[in-house]
Design an enzyme around this catalytic site. Structure first.
Site, PDB file in Angstrom:
ATOM      1  N   ASP A  53     -30.519 -31.534  16.062  1.00 20.28           N
ATOM      2  CA  ASP A  53     -30.650 -32.140  17.388  1.00 20.28           C
ATOM      3  C   ASP A  53     -31.502 -33.402  17.268  1.00 20.28           C
ATOM      4  O   ASP A  53     -32.709 -33.325  17.107  1.00 20.28           O
ATOM      5  CB  ASP A  53     -31.312 -31.144  18.355  1.00 20.28           C
ATOM      6  CG  ASP A  53     -31.622 -31.770  19.702  1.00 20.28           C
ATOM      7  OD1 ASP A  53     -31.209 -32.927  19.938  1.00 20.28           O
ATOM      8  OD2 ASP A  53     -32.297 -31.124  20.527  1.00 20.28           O
ATOM      9  N   GLU A 132     -48.150 -49.356  -4.295  1.00 20.39           N
ATOM     10  CA  GLU A 132     -49.422 -48.769  -4.743  1.00 20.39           C
ATOM     11  C   GLU A 132     -50.208 -48.283  -3.521  1.00 20.39           C
ATOM     12  O   GLU A 132     -51.111 -48.975  -3.044  1.00 20.39           O
ATOM     13  CB  GLU A 132     -50.285 -49.821  -5.451  1.00 20.39           C
ATOM     14  CG  GLU A 132     -49.654 -50.527  -6.624  1.00 20.39           C
ATOM     15  CD  GLU A 132     -50.595 -51.602  -7.171  1.00 20.39           C
ATOM     16  OE1 GLU A 132     -51.779 -51.301  -7.439  1.00 20.39           O
ATOM     17  OE2 GLU A 132     -50.156 -52.754  -7.306  1.00 20.39           O
ATOM     18  N   GLU A 134     -52.946 -46.547  -1.373  1.00 19.69           N
ATOM     19  CA  GLU A 134     -54.297 -45.988  -1.495  1.00 19.69           C
ATOM     20  C   GLU A 134     -54.478 -44.941  -0.397  1.00 19.69           C
ATOM     21  O   GLU A 134     -53.792 -44.983   0.616  1.00 19.69           O
ATOM     22  CB  GLU A 134     -55.333 -47.105  -1.340  1.00 19.69           C
ATOM     23  CG  GLU A 134     -55.243 -48.137  -2.455  1.00 19.69           C
ATOM     24  CD  GLU A 134     -56.041 -49.413  -2.195  1.00 19.69           C
ATOM     25  OE1 GLU A 134     -56.418 -50.068  -3.179  1.00 19.69           O
ATOM     26  OE2 GLU A 134     -56.261 -49.771  -1.020  1.00 19.69           O
ATOM     27  N   GLU A 215     -60.891 -45.330  -5.989  1.00 24.92           N
ATOM     28  CA  GLU A 215     -60.814 -46.710  -5.504  1.00 24.92           C
ATOM     29  C   GLU A 215     -62.184 -47.193  -5.008  1.00 24.92           C
ATOM     30  O   GLU A 215     -63.169 -46.475  -5.066  1.00 24.92           O
ATOM     31  CB  GLU A 215     -59.739 -46.837  -4.407  1.00 24.92           C
ATOM     32  CG  GLU A 215     -58.405 -47.407  -4.900  1.00 24.92           C
ATOM     33  CD  GLU A 215     -58.503 -48.849  -5.408  1.00 24.92           C
ATOM     34  OE1 GLU A 215     -59.515 -49.532  -5.138  1.00 24.92           O
ATOM     35  OE2 GLU A 215     -57.559 -49.293  -6.102  1.00 24.92           O
ATOM     36  N   GLU A 223     -56.324 -43.823  -5.717  1.00 21.43           N
ATOM     37  CA  GLU A 223     -54.993 -44.387  -5.894  1.00 21.43           C
ATOM     38  C   GLU A 223     -54.304 -43.675  -7.052  1.00 21.43           C
ATOM     39  O   GLU A 223     -54.934 -43.382  -8.060  1.00 21.43           O
ATOM     40  CB  GLU A 223     -55.065 -45.890  -6.182  1.00 21.43           C
ATOM     41  CG  GLU A 223     -53.703 -46.554  -6.269  1.00 21.43           C
ATOM     42  CD  GLU A 223     -53.799 -48.054  -6.539  1.00 21.43           C
ATOM     43  OE1 GLU A 223     -53.134 -48.516  -7.482  1.00 21.43           O
ATOM     44  OE2 GLU A 223     -54.526 -48.752  -5.825  1.00 21.43           O
ATOM     45  N   HIS A 272     -50.131 -52.337  -1.864  1.00 20.81           N
ATOM     46  CA  HIS A 272     -49.509 -53.513  -2.475  1.00 20.81           C
ATOM     47  C   HIS A 272     -48.122 -53.103  -2.960  1.00 20.81           C
ATOM     48  O   HIS A 272     -47.963 -52.026  -3.522  1.00 20.81           O
ATOM     49  CB  HIS A 272     -50.349 -54.010  -3.663  1.00 20.81           C
ATOM     50  CG  HIS A 272     -51.790 -54.246  -3.298  1.00 20.81           C
ATOM     51  ND1 HIS A 272     -52.828 -54.074  -4.189  1.00 20.81           N
ATOM     52  CD2 HIS A 272     -52.353 -54.637  -2.130  1.00 20.81           C
ATOM     53  CE1 HIS A 272     -53.971 -54.349  -3.572  1.00 20.81           C
ATOM     54  NE2 HIS A 272     -53.708 -54.683  -2.329  1.00 20.81           N
ATOM     55  N   ARG A 342     -56.764 -62.505  -5.006  1.00 18.61           N
ATOM     56  CA  ARG A 342     -56.450 -61.223  -4.379  1.00 18.61           C
ATOM     57  C   ARG A 342     -56.488 -61.277  -2.846  1.00 18.61           C
ATOM     58  O   ARG A 342     -56.165 -60.311  -2.183  1.00 18.61           O
ATOM     59  CB  ARG A 342     -57.382 -60.133  -4.910  1.00 18.61           C
ATOM     60  CG  ARG A 342     -57.036 -59.785  -6.340  1.00 18.61           C
ATOM     61  CD  ARG A 342     -57.959 -58.802  -6.995  1.00 18.61           C
ATOM     62  NE  ARG A 342     -57.629 -58.678  -8.421  1.00 18.61           N
ATOM     63  CZ  ARG A 342     -56.727 -57.836  -8.905  1.00 18.61           C
ATOM     64  NH1 ARG A 342     -56.061 -57.041  -8.114  1.00 18.61           N
ATOM     65  NH2 ARG A 342     -56.488 -57.780 -10.201  1.00 18.61           N
ATOM     66  N   GLU A 360     -46.075 -59.377  -6.096  1.00 21.05           N
ATOM     67  CA  GLU A 360     -46.798 -58.282  -5.449  1.00 21.05           C
ATOM     68  C   GLU A 360     -47.153 -58.730  -4.029  1.00 21.05           C
ATOM     69  O   GLU A 360     -47.924 -59.671  -3.851  1.00 21.05           O
ATOM     70  CB  GLU A 360     -48.068 -57.984  -6.264  1.00 21.05           C
ATOM     71  CG  GLU A 360     -49.001 -56.982  -5.659  1.00 21.05           C
ATOM     72  CD  GLU A 360     -50.370 -56.972  -6.344  1.00 21.05           C
ATOM     73  OE1 GLU A 360     -51.189 -56.128  -5.982  1.00 21.05           O
ATOM     74  OE2 GLU A 360     -50.611 -57.820  -7.223  1.00 21.05           O
ATOM     75  N   ARG A 362     -49.120 -58.086  -0.813  1.00 24.49           N
ATOM     76  CA  ARG A 362     -50.369 -57.325  -0.692  1.00 24.49           C
ATOM     77  C   ARG A 362     -50.755 -56.909   0.723  1.00 24.49           C
ATOM     78  O   ARG A 362     -51.697 -56.151   0.909  1.00 24.49           O
ATOM     79  CB  ARG A 362     -51.518 -58.134  -1.306  1.00 24.49           C
ATOM     80  CG  ARG A 362     -51.407 -58.264  -2.811  1.00 24.49           C
ATOM     81  CD  ARG A 362     -52.479 -59.165  -3.387  1.00 24.49           C
ATOM     82  NE  ARG A 362     -53.830 -58.629  -3.276  1.00 24.49           N
ATOM     83  CZ  ARG A 362     -54.387 -57.787  -4.128  1.00 24.49           C
ATOM     84  NH1 ARG A 362     -53.718 -57.343  -5.171  1.00 24.49           N
ATOM     85  NH2 ARG A 362     -55.621 -57.366  -3.948  1.00 24.49           N
TER      86      ARG A 362
END
Length: 471
Positions: A53, A132, A134, A215, A223, A272, A342, A360, A362
């Protein structure tokens, strides 16, 4: 080799399975399930599906057309490591019984359509993703929200704030400071055994793990790094990872969360997402441009940056997501690309093998629906390639120390969920290309998110008493 329906029936026999658990993912990204006793699970389930349903699933059908079929994917078969009885789990697509097509709002169907769209463009045949995520592990969490007020309390023996607590058996005293969780050995890291158990459970379910660690956030942030895979398969793995993290933590008497910003004043949890597009076994991101990238890869980045604010509605899907995306910290809020930086939305990881060249992204966080997030990022990247959207020059300086004139030129991601929804309503054509996302589905998604935004807007926050009670 991919598993066939026959292989699954043999596995059911060999493993003396008692129940088959059929799993699917709703619009918000939450996995749902229904269990079938083994005697009721025949080959017919692979051909005709299992009725469901759909009207009770958030963001899905109205009552008047609620019947749906779950079609199991035999290649997703794995034993459930957390049940007392032997249970086989199967990931399913939601299918319209009327025409046998994948349901328009089923996230896994949308992810499959994104893979098909990539092939149809002739640009590539496979998109690889490597998220990745966390997450935090706490001893317990309590909260309450009602008319009399509200509170939230996190208990964590590992947390810096627990140094003054009296514990039965004493206070161990070994703790990482705020933002110091990356990555001292035990006993400061109390979660080694739990992560080991998570990795072993993941491997047992076919999810390949490459690394695990504590982390940056001191109170239980972790992670687990898993191997990349093709879009749909990797989104399936993400759901298995969440299920595993929650249940292993639970079995240790702890609680795990993928919420991006549960703790004020320490790092939030991001996800990321590494991605690349391949054709005929060749990585199309490999070239001799910046950081070993091809023009294809640069245009892909251009598409991600151009549509980032609309992507935020999917990749950062909660009001809490924007408590992480705040300027001046490590958060990847700057819409720029860089091989080192970063705080850039797109980073080019350093690789020794050109075949591993990838981008990547982020800014996403782990509360996103992986099927929708990977599909949406692929669509944004491909739009960049098709329209040759160059992302401009990379920014390798610290983005927080840029001269004001240059800093002004760098756009940021959205600062709130309503801003992101607004951007997605204005910039969604890249998502609906090739019928991958439908306007109907995106409207339903936005309506679901507006409910969350309205509830959040209407709820008085304790910090407001701090700021305004005496004014």
């Amino acid at each position: 080799m991919a598993m066939s329906a026959n292989d699954v029936m043999k596995m059911i026999k060999d493993k003396e399975v008692k129940f088959v658990d059929l799993r699917f993912t709703d619009t918000r990204g939450k996995e749902q399930h229904v269990s079938v006793p083994v005697k009721a699970f025949t080959m017919d389930k692979f051909e005709s599906g299992h009725f469901l349903d759909g009207s009770s699933i958030a963001g899905w059908k109205g009552i008047e057309a609620s019947d749906m079929l779950l079609m199991p994917d035999p290649d997703s078969a794995r034993m459930d490591p957390f049940t007392d009885e032997p249970v086989l789990n199967l990931t399913c697509d939601a299918v319209e019984p009327s025409d046998g097509k994948g349901y328009d709002r089923d996230p896994r169907t949308i992810a499959k359509r994104a893979e098909a769209y990539l092939k149809s463009t002739g640009l590539g045949d496979t998109a690889y993703f490597g998220p990745e995520p966390e997450f935090f592990i706490f001893d317990s969490v309590t909260w309450n929200v009602d008319m009399s007020g509200c509170f939230v309390k996190i208990k964590s023996e590992e947390a810096p704030w627990s140094s003054g607590e009296e514990y039965e058996g004493g206070n161990m005293g070994h703790r990482a400071p705020v933002k110091g969780g990356y990555f001292p050995v035990p006993p400061a890291d109390t979660l080694q055994d739990i992560r080991n158990a998570m990795v072993l459970a993941l491997e047992g379910q076919g999810v390949e793990c490459e690394v695990h660690h504590h982390e940056v956030a001191a109170a239980g942030q972790n992670e687990i790094g898993t191997r990349f895979n093709s879009l749909v398969k990797r989104a399936d793995w993400m759901q298995i990872l969440k299920y595993t993290v929650w249940n292993v933590a639970h079995s240790y008497g702890k609680t795990a969360t993928f919420m991006p910003k549960p703790i004020v004043g320490d790092n939030g949890s991001g996800m990321h997402v590494h991605q690349s597009v391949w054709k005929d076994g060749k990585n199309l991101f490999t070239g001799n441009g910046y950081s070993g990238l091809s023009d294809f890869a640069l245009y892909y980045i251009g598409g991600i940056i151009k549509h980032a604010k609309a992507l935020n509605a999917i990749t950062n899907p909660g009001t809490n997501s924007y408590k992480r995306l705040v300027p001046g910290f490590e958060a990847p809020i700057n819409l720029a690309y860089s091989s080192r930086n970063r705080s850039a939305a797109c980073r080019i990881p350093l690789v020794t093998d050109p075949k591993a060249r990838r981008v990547e992204v982020r800014f996403p966080d782990p509360t996103t629906n992986p099927y929708l997030a990977f599909a949406a990022m692929l669509m944004a990247g491909l739009d960049g390639v098709q329209n040759k959207i160059h992302p401009g020059d990379p920014i390798d300086k610290n983005l927080y120390d840029l001269p004001p004139a240059q800093a002004k030129k760098v756009q940021n991601v959205c600062s709130s969920l309503d801003m992101a929804i607004d951007h997605m309503n204005r910039d969604r054509e890249f998502l609906t290309k090739g019928g991958v996302f439908s306007d109907d589905m995106l409207d339903a998604y936005c309506a679901l998110k507006m409910e969350e935004i309205t509830r959040f807007r209407m709820t008085t926050h304790p910090v407001e008493f701090d700021m305004y009670y005496s004014s």
